[in-house]
Design a protein around this motif. Structure first.
Motif, PDB file in Angstrom:
ATOM      1  N   THR A 119      -6.461   7.282  -0.136  1.00 54.01           N
ATOM      2  CA  THR A 119      -5.473   6.666  -1.005  1.00 54.01           C
ATOM      3  C   THR A 119      -5.828   6.979  -2.449  1.00 54.01           C
ATOM      4  O   THR A 119      -6.970   7.301  -2.769  1.00 54.01           O
ATOM      5  CB  THR A 119      -5.432   5.134  -0.819  1.00 54.01           C
ATOM      6  OG1 THR A 119      -6.737   4.595  -1.105  1.00 54.01           O
ATOM      7  CG2 THR A 119      -5.030   4.759   0.592  1.00 54.01           C
TER       8      THR A 119
ATOM      9  N   THR B 154      10.333   5.403  -1.439  1.00 58.36           N
ATOM     10  CA  THR B 154      10.031   6.756  -0.992  1.00 58.36           C
ATOM     11  C   THR B 154      11.307   7.523  -0.679  1.00 58.36           C
ATOM     12  O   THR B 154      11.406   8.719  -0.972  1.00 58.36           O
ATOM     13  CB  THR B 154       9.102   6.714   0.231  1.00 58.36           C
ATOM     14  OG1 THR B 154       7.843   6.135  -0.174  1.00 58.36           O
ATOM     15  CG2 THR B 154       8.840   8.106   0.782  1.00 58.36           C
TER      16      THR B 154
ATOM     17  N   CYS C 217       4.144  -2.384  -4.805  1.00 55.96           N
ATOM     18  CA  CYS C 217       3.961  -1.201  -3.966  1.00 55.96           C
ATOM     19  C   CYS C 217       2.529  -1.063  -3.464  1.00 55.96           C
ATOM     20  O   CYS C 217       2.293  -0.508  -2.397  1.00 55.96           O
ATOM     21  CB  CYS C 217       4.374   0.063  -4.729  1.00 55.96           C
ATOM     22  SG  CYS C 217       3.563   0.260  -6.325  1.00 55.96           S
TER      23      CYS C 217
ATOM     24  N   TYR D  66       1.686   6.474   4.193  1.00 57.57           N
ATOM     25  CA  TYR D  66       1.454   6.202   2.782  1.00 57.57           C
ATOM     26  C   TYR D  66      -0.014   6.397   2.419  1.00 57.57           C
ATOM     27  O   TYR D  66      -0.886   6.441   3.287  1.00 57.57           O
ATOM     28  CB  TYR D  66       1.872   4.769   2.448  1.00 57.57           C
ATOM     29  CG  TYR D  66       3.342   4.500   2.624  1.00 57.57           C
ATOM     30  CD1 TYR D  66       4.270   4.976   1.706  1.00 57.57           C
ATOM     31  CD2 TYR D  66       3.814   3.767   3.718  1.00 57.57           C
ATOM     32  CE1 TYR D  66       5.626   4.728   1.851  1.00 57.57           C
ATOM     33  CE2 TYR D  66       5.168   3.505   3.871  1.00 57.57           C
ATOM     34  CZ  TYR D  66       6.063   3.991   2.940  1.00 57.57           C
ATOM     35  OH  TYR D  66       7.408   3.745   3.091  1.00 57.57           O
TER      36      TYR D  66
ATOM     37  N   LEU E 191      -1.290   4.900  -1.078  1.00 55.98           N
ATOM     38  CA  LEU E 191      -1.272   4.435  -2.464  1.00 55.98           C
ATOM     39  C   LEU E 191      -2.524   3.640  -2.811  1.00 55.98           C
ATOM     40  O   LEU E 191      -3.273   4.010  -3.706  1.00 55.98           O
ATOM     41  CB  LEU E 191      -0.020   3.591  -2.715  1.00 55.98           C
ATOM     42  CG  LEU E 191       0.217   3.181  -4.172  1.00 55.98           C
ATOM     43  CD1 LEU E 191       0.314   4.390  -5.080  1.00 55.98           C
ATOM     44  CD2 LEU E 191       1.467   2.318  -4.288  1.00 55.98           C
TER      45      LEU E 191
ATOM     46  N   SER F  81       3.306   8.444  -0.783  1.00 58.88           N
ATOM     47  CA  SER F  81       3.241   7.507  -1.901  1.00 58.88           C
ATOM     48  C   SER F  81       3.489   8.157  -3.251  1.00 58.88           C
ATOM     49  O   SER F  81       3.458   7.472  -4.274  1.00 58.88           O
ATOM     50  CB  SER F  81       1.889   6.776  -1.914  1.00 58.88           C
ATOM     51  OG  SER F  81       1.817   5.861  -0.836  1.00 58.88           O
TER      52      SER F  81
ATOM     53  N   GLY G  15       4.064   2.069  -0.551  1.00 60.76           N
ATOM     54  CA  GLY G  15       2.722   1.937  -0.004  1.00 60.76           C
ATOM     55  C   GLY G  15       2.693   0.976   1.174  1.00 60.76           C
ATOM     56  O   GLY G  15       3.613   0.184   1.383  1.00 60.76           O
TER      57      GLY G  15
ATOM     58  N   GLY H 269      -0.451   8.072  -5.698  1.00 61.10           N
ATOM     59  CA  GLY H 269      -0.705   8.056  -4.268  1.00 61.10           C
ATOM     60  C   GLY H 269      -0.819   9.401  -3.605  1.00 61.10           C
ATOM     61  O   GLY H 269      -0.358  10.419  -4.120  1.00 61.10           O
TER      62      GLY H 269
END
Length: 478
Positions: free
Chosen positions: A431, A230, A284, A408, A410, A453, A253, A449
């Protein structure tokens, strides 16, 4: 020892501009197993120039989608026939267990390629619409030269999620593999030559972050497709934003697996071997936050510790190995650092910890933390190793709240005896994907994501759309 002294630029094996090299180190033996040139900014300039020429003047974007699919179909056939060779190479490069590599590091990438070969024949490349003043032709045209920057954890999968749709779309590509795993890209280049891909359509330059930034900012690049951390994604997004350059980002993630009270624990634990610990935890979308109700918390803790403690850790080339080494010493040290952080935060090590399972190789003991809360760093930050954090919840609404309480967005999963109810819960998890009683990526459907994400989607028709511009051609009625 696989040693390469050239870069793949303009359809040829070209001498690099510099003299520096990248050693590829076996994470199992800590010995050098390969060497490639380290690309420079001058090499990036040459690669972009070749891709630019191939796009602006070459045949590739001017072929019909069916013609491009024919070439890529030959590549897909070569890949399918020799996928075991690719799996073995990726296992040697980065330590992915052989049992996972065959599927996740080779067969799935080939399936991605074949999916886009097949999609080329059914996709709506051009359509007629009725406009306000007359008919309008709406075309999908290739975005141009693509910079594809891929990580080391699933190098071929990520490469093909970018290359396959970009090439079907008619784009040309400069691929920058990660320094840890450049060898598989060389093997792919050999197959592309054999398949008859026109010169300059794909160019490959292994390099580090600074040279990668030169690729991102290069004026000859129309779009950047990046998979990685990220932090790096934020930097790339900022650079692309300044230049109004198209960009797609698949980033980190911290996915949550919600175990509902009616879940079959034995089946759930078996599912976690892939969903939570695939690729030695270096994924991830790995389900690393395990959410269990207080009513079943002790039972889940025992089952999770028994499953993780029973995993076979060792040589990734052994087909019976379930957890191999991490990709590099720095990754081993990073993951062990998080294990220390978890202990300092007050979480309890249920299994694993800091005792290394092998003296040689970058191994970390698969670890489960209990007595954890969602505000701990081990529950909020991506560890990228075989470390799971078990968190209790009060009721279903609390489980959903905890799952969504993350920077996150994802992946995720719900584990239950009632699949329809599991789907209802999955709808409430913010997500890009959320499985029920499993977690897998499906090449037919979009992957990407929410929140930190990433931006955009890969796979499915949405993955092809990411490499296309839309053009409207209105004309008078009659």
């Amino acid at each position: 020892m696989r040693e390469h002294d050239r870069l793949f630029i303009g359809g040829e094996w070209a001498a690099p501009a510099g003299t520096a090299t990248i050693d590829v180190i076996s994470p199992h033996t800590e010995e050098v197993l390969g060497r490639v040139p380290e690309g420079t900014e001058a090499d990036i300039d040459a690669a972009v120039a070749a891709a630019r020429t191939a796009f602006d003047h070459g045949p590739w974007p001017r072929m019909s989608p069916a013609e491009r699919a024919e070439v890529l179909g030959r590549l897909s056939a070569i890949y399918a026939e020799r996928h075991a060779q690719m799996a073995e190479l990726v296992t040697a490069e980065m330590g992915s267990p052989a049992g996972f590599s065959v599927f996740g590091q080779a067969l799935i990438p080939q399936m991605v390629l074949q999916y886009y070969v097949d999609l080329a024949g059914t996709y709506a490349w051009e359509e007629e619409r009725q406009g306000m003043l007359g008919p309008v032709t709406v075309r999908r045209e290739p975005v141009g030269v693509v910079a594809a920057i891929v990580p080391w954890n699933v190098p071929q999968f990520v490469t093909l999620t970018k290359l396959a749709p970009a090439l079907v779309a008619g784009c040309t590509v400069v691929l920058k593999p990660a320094p840890e795993t450049p060898l598989d890209a060389y093997l792919l280049a050999e197959w592309m030559v054999e398949a008859g891909l026109p010169e300059g359509v794909v160019n490959i330059v292994p390099a580090g972050r600074e040279v990668g930034e030169h690729l991102v900012t290069h004026p000859g690049v129309d779009k950047v497709a990046f998979t990685g951390s990220t932090g790096a994604g934020r930097r790339i997004a900022a650079l692309c934003g300044e230049r109004l350059k198209r960009v797609s980002l698949e980033l980190g993630g911290k996915s949550a697996a919600i175990i509902l009270d009616d879940a079959d624990l034995a089946a759930t634990m078996e599912g976690f071997k892939l969903a939570s610990l695939m690729n030695n935890g270096q994924a991830c979308a790995a389900q690393t936050r395990i959410l269990a109700s207080r009513a079943r918390y002790a039972e889940v803790a025992d089952a999770l510790a028994a499953m993780v403690g029973g995993l076979k850790v060792g040589d990734p080339a052994d087909v019976t190995t379930e957890i191999g080494p991490l990709v590099a010493r720095r990754q081993q040290e990073r993951v062990e650092g998080y294990i220390r952080i978890g202990q300092e935060e007050g979480a309890k090590v249920l299994v694993g910890g800091l005792d290394r399972p092998h003296d040689r190789g970058w191994y970390v003991a698969p670890t489960v933390f209990g007595d954890a809360t969602n505000d701990m760093r081990i529950a909020r930050e991506e560890i990228f190793g075989p470390v799971l954090t078990l968190i209790p919840y009060e009721d279903e609404a609390d489980a959903i709240r905890i799952a969504n309480d993350s920077d996150y967005g994802l992946g995720g999963s719900v584990w239950t005896a009632d699949v329809d109810h599991g789907v209802d819960v999955a709808r409430q998890v913010r997500t890009g994907s959320c499985g029920v009683n499993l977690y897998v990526l499906d090449v037919n459907t979009p992957f990407g994501g929410y929140k930190d994400s990433g931006i955009g989607r890969e796979l499915g028709p949405e993955g092809l759309a990411a490499y296309l511009e839309h053009k409207s051609i209105p004309r008078p009625a009659g």
